[in-house]
Write a protein that holds these residues in place. Structure first.
Motif, PDB file in Angstrom:
ATOM      1  N   LEU A   5       0.910  -1.160  -0.003  1.00  0.00           N
ATOM      2  CA  LEU A   5      -0.040  -0.055   0.114  1.00  0.00           C
ATOM      3  C   LEU A   5       0.988   1.338   0.067  1.00  0.00           C
ATOM      4  CD1 LEU A   5      -2.768  -1.078   2.656  1.00  0.00           C
ATOM      5  CD2 LEU A   5      -3.034  -0.403   0.063  1.00  0.00           C
ATOM      6  N   LEU A   6       1.855   1.154   0.851  1.00  0.00           N
ATOM      7  CA  LEU A   6       2.753   2.398   0.866  1.00  0.00           C
ATOM      8  C   LEU A   6       3.603   2.620  -0.460  1.00  0.00           C
ATOM      9  CD1 LEU A   6       4.102   2.225   4.515  1.00  0.00           C
ATOM     10  CD2 LEU A   6       2.430   3.936   3.694  1.00  0.00           C
ATOM     11  N   ALA A   7       3.883   1.426  -1.178  1.00  0.00           N
ATOM     12  CA  ALA A   7       4.421   1.659  -2.340  1.00  0.00           C
ATOM     13  C   ALA A   7       3.672   2.214  -3.586  1.00  0.00           C
ATOM     14  CB  ALA A   7       5.233   0.139  -2.751  1.00  0.00           C
ATOM     15  N   GLN A   8       2.466   1.797  -3.527  1.00  0.00           N
ATOM     16  CA  GLN A   8       1.308   2.321  -4.338  1.00  0.00           C
ATOM     17  C   GLN A   8       1.207   3.882  -4.126  1.00  0.00           C
ATOM     18  OE1 GLN A   8      -2.330   0.385  -3.900  1.00  0.00           O
ATOM     19  NE2 GLN A   8      -1.389  -1.583  -4.483  1.00  0.00           N
ATOM     20  N   ALA A   9       1.144   4.248  -2.971  1.00  0.00           N
ATOM     21  CA  ALA A   9       1.010   5.660  -2.492  1.00  0.00           C
ATOM     22  C   ALA A   9       2.015   6.731  -2.877  1.00  0.00           C
ATOM     23  CB  ALA A   9       0.722   5.697  -0.789  1.00  0.00           C
ATOM     24  N   ARG A  10       3.408   5.689  -2.839  1.00  0.00           N
ATOM     25  CA  ARG A  10       4.612   6.786  -3.398  1.00  0.00           C
ATOM     26  C   ARG A  10       4.453   6.724  -4.918  1.00  0.00           C
ATOM     27  NH1 ARG A  10       7.505   3.701   0.188  1.00  0.00           N
ATOM     28  NH2 ARG A  10       8.062   2.101  -1.074  1.00  0.00           N
ATOM     29  N   ALA A  11       4.107   5.777  -5.472  1.00  0.00           N
ATOM     30  CA  ALA A  11       4.118   5.831  -7.075  1.00  0.00           C
ATOM     31  C   ALA A  11       3.247   6.685  -7.379  1.00  0.00           C
ATOM     32  CB  ALA A  11       3.699   4.369  -7.486  1.00  0.00           C
ATOM     33  N   ALA A  50       6.872   7.893   4.661  1.00  0.00           N
ATOM     34  CA  ALA A  50       7.219   6.691   3.836  1.00  0.00           C
ATOM     35  C   ALA A  50       6.378   6.711   2.571  1.00  0.00           C
ATOM     36  CB  ALA A  50       7.201   5.674   4.885  1.00  0.00           C
ATOM     37  N   ALA A  51       5.337   7.393   2.638  1.00  0.00           N
ATOM     38  CA  ALA A  51       4.245   7.352   1.373  1.00  0.00           C
ATOM     39  C   ALA A  51       4.506   8.530   0.523  1.00  0.00           C
ATOM     40  CB  ALA A  51       2.835   7.247   2.090  1.00  0.00           C
ATOM     41  N   GLY A  52       5.527   9.487   0.854  1.00  0.00           N
ATOM     42  CA  GLY A  52       5.832  10.488   0.036  1.00  0.00           C
ATOM     43  C   GLY A  52       4.781  11.760   0.235  1.00  0.00           C
TER      44      GLY A  52
END
Ligand code: NAP
Length: 288
Positions: A5-11, A50-52
């Motif tokens: 979920l955090l990687a998706q948010a960052r992207a 961490a999520a940008g």
């Protein structure tokens, strides 16, 4: 699940910023005091980074009262650089949390507990849904549990956790279509209410409530409950436990989320996903 979920948010943040959108900013509004909420905020600030997302704290300085709370929320609602707002809860009387939340447009109500967001969920057009409800569903789906038509028992009916979760599970579509039973403290026979359920999601905050005597054999257990109890191994210290008696359910339930380290981290990551969703809606509409 939380990392994904955090990687998706960052992207998503990277893609929006590349399009010229403002960096998403999450604001927190809380009393200027050491409360359990302040510890929660420190964790939120770290995960937001961490999520940008940018994270700004807005402590209510004197007078920390309802008019000050509502004025702060109205100012943040009108601030185009702010995309989501977290409001301390529970707040002691005479604060009126729901009245204050009316100052926020639904996109910025990232906790999804304002009446506009609850009404939208009820009407089948959700915008912000409480992160804990979305986290419970995400955990089931991530582990290959198809919801459509399955029988799911929700224990708890609070307007911030159990009830929105039950509504989410009933929605048409891939995060819903379940057949839902909702139990609460006035349910006389919890075992009878949960009989035949393929999954049980417990949101009662009652340690030891879920045992073999109430959970159907082979059910998946999602333990949302979080309670602080005395730690028998460290006199004077406390520890966090869920609603499930994991030892008793070992070899009985098909799967069970641990506490701590289960629903909690996924809920925090989901809150960031909510903040990104609100940001996309606001910036996509020209940042109004
Ligand atoms: P709440 O407002 O106290 O609601 C508890 C619900 O459980 C109520 O609907 C209550 O019924 C029901 N209940 C209580 N005892 C019961 C029993 N013996 N049998 C069946 N139902 C019973 O709490 P909440 O705010 O919804 O939160 C629920 C739990 O989730 C808490 O432990 C909280 O800490 C935890 N939580 C965890 C996360 C996370 O990220 N992991 C996030 C949010 C909340 P009545 O309506 O009849 O009183």
């Amino acid at each position: 699940v939380a990392d994904a979920l955090l990687a998706q948010a960052r992207a998503a943040v990277g893609a929006g910023v590349a399009r010229g959108w403002r960096v998403p900013r999450l604001a927190s509004v809380h009393r200027d005091a050491a409360t359990p909420f302040s510890a929660y905020l420190r964790q939120q600030a770290k995960i937001a980074a961490a999520a940008g997302l940018e994270f700004r704290a807005h402590p209510l300085t004197s007078p920390a009262d309802q008019p000050a709370l509502e004025a702060t929320l109205a100012a943040l609602d009108g601030d185009r650089a702010v995309h989501g707002v977290l409001v301390e809860h529970p707040l002691p009387p005479p604060f009126d949390f729901h009245r204050a939340l009316r100052r926020l447009r639904p996109e910025k109500d990232v906790d999804g507990v304002g009446w506009q967001n609850l009404g939208r969920l009820l009407a089948g057009h959700p915008l912000q849904v409480p992160a804990v409800a979305r986290a419970a569903v995400a955990l089931l789906r991530a582990h290959g549990f198809a919801l459509a038509g399955r029988r799911i028992g929700v224990v708890g009916r609070s307007p911030t956790v159990g009830l929105p979760l039950a509504l989410l599970l009933l929605l048409r579509g891939e995060s819903g279509d379940a057949t839902v039973t909702v139990a609460h403290s006035r349910t006389p026979d919890l075992a009878g209410a949960l009989a035949g359920c393929d999954a049980v999601i417990s949101c009662a905050g009652r340690p030891g409530l879920l045992r073999r005597s109430v959970v159907p054999r082979g059910a998946v257990v999602i333990d949302v409950g979080l309670s602080s109890v005395a730690d028998p191994e460290r006199p004077g210290a406390s520890r966090m436990v869920g609603d499930a008696d994991a030892e008793d359910l070992e070899g009985w339930a098909a799967a069970i989320t641990p506490v701590p380290g289960g629903v909690g981290p996924v809920t925090v990551a989901m809150l960031m996903a909510n903040a990104v969703l609100g940001w996309e809606a606001l910036e996509g509409a020209g940042g109004t």
